[in-house]
Scaffold this motif. Structure first.
Motif, short mmCIF file in Angstrom:
data_model
loop_
_atom_site.label_atom_id
_atom_site.label_comp_id
_atom_site.label_asym_id
_atom_site.label_seq_id
_atom_site.Cartn_x
_atom_site.Cartn_y
_atom_site.Cartn_z
N SER A 1 61.37 70.30 71.76
CA SER A 1 61.97 70.32 73.09
C SER A 1 63.30 69.58 73.12
CB SER A 1 61.02 69.69 74.11
OG SER A 1 59.85 70.45 74.23
N LEU A 2 63.39 68.47 72.37
CA LEU A 2 64.65 67.72 72.31
C LEU A 2 65.77 68.58 71.72
CD1 LEU A 2 63.37 64.24 71.06
CD2 LEU A 2 64.34 64.75 73.32
N ILE B 1 69.54 67.74 73.32
CA ILE B 1 69.63 66.28 73.25
C ILE B 1 69.89 65.84 71.81
CG2 ILE B 1 68.35 64.13 73.62
CD1 ILE B 1 66.84 65.67 75.89
N ILE B 2 69.26 66.54 70.87
CA ILE B 2 69.50 66.28 69.46
C ILE B 2 69.86 67.59 68.77
CG2 ILE B 2 67.89 64.34 69.50
CD1 ILE B 2 65.88 66.01 67.97
N ALA B 3 70.65 67.50 67.71
CA ALA B 3 71.07 68.71 66.99
C ALA B 3 70.14 69.02 65.82
CB ALA B 3 72.50 68.56 66.49
N LEU C 1 78.52 60.89 60.98
CA LEU C 1 77.21 61.29 61.48
C LEU C 1 76.39 60.02 61.63
CD1 LEU C 1 74.94 63.22 62.25
CD2 LEU C 1 74.47 63.54 59.80
N VAL C 2 76.07 59.67 62.87
CA VAL C 2 75.22 58.51 63.14
C VAL C 2 73.82 59.02 63.47
CG1 VAL C 2 74.86 56.45 64.54
CG2 VAL C 2 77.19 57.19 63.99
N ALA C 3 72.89 58.78 62.56
CA ALA C 3 71.50 59.20 62.75
C ALA C 3 70.71 58.04 63.33
CB ALA C 3 70.90 59.63 61.42
N THR C 4 69.77 58.35 64.22
CA THR C 4 68.92 57.30 64.77
C THR C 4 67.47 57.77 64.76
OG1 THR C 4 68.73 55.64 66.52
CG2 THR C 4 69.11 57.94 67.22
N LYS C 5 66.57 56.84 65.11
CA LYS C 5 65.14 57.13 65.05
C LYS C 5 64.44 56.55 66.28
CE LYS C 5 64.80 54.92 61.05
NZ LYS C 5 66.22 54.74 60.65
N ALA C 6 63.26 57.08 66.59
CA ALA C 6 62.40 56.53 67.64
C ALA C 6 60.95 56.77 67.25
CB ALA C 6 62.72 57.15 68.99
N GLY C 7 60.06 56.03 67.91
CA GLY C 7 58.64 56.17 67.63
C GLY C 7 57.97 54.84 67.35
N LEU C 8 58.75 53.74 67.44
CA LEU C 8 58.20 52.40 67.28
C LEU C 8 58.58 51.56 68.49
CD1 LEU C 8 59.09 51.59 63.54
CD2 LEU C 8 56.92 52.41 64.42
N THR C 9 57.71 50.62 68.87
CA THR C 9 58.04 49.66 69.92
C THR C 9 58.08 48.27 69.29
OG1 THR C 9 55.73 49.27 70.54
CG2 THR C 9 56.89 51.05 71.67
N ARG C 10 58.78 47.35 69.98
CA ARG C 10 58.95 45.98 69.47
C ARG C 10 58.49 44.98 70.52
NH1 ARG C 10 62.69 45.29 65.66
NH2 ARG C 10 61.45 43.42 65.25
N SER C 11 57.74 43.98 70.09
CA SER C 11 57.32 42.90 70.99
C SER C 11 57.89 41.55 70.56
CB SER C 11 55.80 42.82 71.05
OG SER C 11 55.25 42.62 69.76
N GLY D 1 73.38 63.75 66.44
CA GLY D 1 73.50 64.69 65.32
C GLY D 1 72.24 64.80 64.48
N LEU D 2 71.58 63.66 64.25
CA LEU D 2 70.32 63.64 63.51
C LEU D 2 69.42 62.58 64.14
CD1 LEU D 2 68.44 64.40 61.14
CD2 LEU D 2 69.63 62.67 59.75
N TRP D 3 68.25 63.01 64.60
CA TRP D 3 67.27 62.12 65.21
C TRP D 3 65.98 62.25 64.41
CZ3 TRP D 3 62.38 62.52 67.18
CH2 TRP D 3 61.93 61.53 68.05
N GLN D 4 65.39 61.11 64.07
CA GLN D 4 64.21 61.14 63.22
C GLN D 4 63.01 60.45 63.87
OE1 GLN D 4 66.00 60.30 58.93
NE2 GLN D 4 67.19 59.31 60.53
N LEU D 5 61.84 61.01 63.68
CA LEU D 5 60.60 60.39 64.16
C LEU D 5 60.27 59.24 63.21
CD1 LEU D 5 58.19 60.44 66.12
CD2 LEU D 5 57.05 62.02 64.53
N HIS D 6 60.31 58.01 63.73
CA HIS D 6 60.21 56.83 62.87
C HIS D 6 58.85 56.76 62.16
CE1 HIS D 6 62.47 52.73 62.69
NE2 HIS D 6 61.98 53.06 61.52
N ARG D 7 57.80 57.13 62.85
CA ARG D 7 56.47 57.25 62.27
C ARG D 7 55.68 58.28 63.07
NH1 ARG D 7 58.72 54.48 59.17
NH2 ARG D 7 58.01 52.62 58.04
N ILE D 8 54.77 58.99 62.43
CA ILE D 8 53.84 59.83 63.16
C ILE D 8 52.72 58.91 63.67
CG2 ILE D 8 52.16 61.71 63.00
CD1 ILE D 8 53.90 62.99 60.87
#
Length: 298
Positions: free
Chosen positions: A151-152, A157-159, A88-98, A129-136
């Motif tokens: 919606s995802l 798109i995510i389980a 199970l490879v979990a990933t996250k989104a909600g941050l940007t990088r500069s 399989g597992l997607w997480q909101l990196h920060r609110i």
């Protein structure tokens, strides 16, 4: 600690996320990128060896994020381990990088969806399989962010979905939109800020992923309780910290990270340490005391 047998993460017990049953001791893939969690690793060959060692050691839960690199960590995991048999490879989104060590929150629904779709491509999967909101993101109504996650899931798109760095009230609100599978908050022997969140997750069967799990601060000093227990088990301080986490709650899913095989094997070997009640209680007491002392104004 020197074990005569191959370290086996399977000894850490299991936890179920949706249709996935994983071994509780997992792996965090932030450190496999370049300095400042930016760009390619300095020693890609060693990173590849480390990643490919994971399934051999019984590790079947990997935590990463689109922002690690950015995109580098996900791509390295794909190169080393695709098609992820039993992983199970979990990933996250909600941050940007500069740039190196630069992180900005961005929780606009269209961005979260865009990043989830991008992670699909980088990981080479049809569903995450597992997607997480990196920060609110405080600049975006949290309900809009939670609705985007709903919606995802609805669109396949995510389980399963989780949250990171949240309080109990956030979890309860998010639960109106989707089943919160995991919570990823900073937690370790000397940082108990999320003690109430951990207790809530334990009561509700929500996986709790402690980031920065090996921190022990002053407890590593010569002669401390942690030091004495480590010596009695012929173990490293970090192994005792991991053993304590695994015994703290059955929903805790530690994800110590490293880019080196030697450290990986050392971390997984922590499953062979069984702390007595007296050892666990003394670590708990001293860690909590240090946390409270550090919180006091100086």
């Amino acid at each position: 600690m020197t074990s005569t047998t191959e370290p086996d993460a399977g000894k850490s017990g299991t936890f179920t996320i949706g249709t996935f049953t994983i071994h509780r001791l997992g792996y965090g893939a932030m450190q496999i990128t370049g300095k400042g969690v930016w760009g390619d690793p300095q020693n890609k060959a060693e990173v590849m060896r480390t990643l490919r060692r994971l399934p051999e050691l019984g590790v079947n839960f990997i935590d990463t994020a689109d922002s690690y690199g950015p995109d580098v960590s996900e791509s390295l995991i794909r190169e080393a381990l695709h098609p992820y048999k039993g992983l199970l490879v979990a990933t996250k989104a909600g941050l940007t990088r500069s740039g190196p060590d630069a992180w900005e929150m961005l929780g606009r629904p269209e961005y979260l969806r865009q990043q989830a779709l991008k992670s699909l491509r980088h990981l080479g999967v049809e569903q995450i399989g597992l997607w997480q909101l990196h920060r609110i993101d405080p600049k975006v109504p949290r309900d809009e962010q939670f609705d985007a996650i709903k919606s995802l899931i609805a669109d396949g798109i995510i389980a399963n979905a989780g949250l990171s760095e949240v309080g109990i009230e956030d979890i309860e609100e998010a639960s109106r939109y989707f089943t919160v599978a995991t919570v990823q908050n900073r937690y370790n022997l000397i940082d108990r800020t999320s003690e109430d969140v951990l207790d809530y997750c334990t009561q509700h069967g929500i996986g709790f992923i402690p980031w920065y799990p090996l921190a022990a601060g002053e407890l590593t000093k010569n002669g401390s309780v942690l030091d004495q227990i480590a010596k009695s088990h012929d173990a490293h301080h970090s192994q005792i910290a991991l053993a304590w986490l695994l015994q703290r709650s059955p929903v805790i899913l530690p994800i110590p990270g490293t880019s080196q095989v030697t450290h990986l094997e050392q971390n997984i070997d922590a499953v062979n340490i069984a702390l007595s009640k007296a050892e666990f209680d003394s670590l708990n007491r001293d860690g909590n005391a240090l946390f409270k002392r550090n919180k006091m104004p100086h």
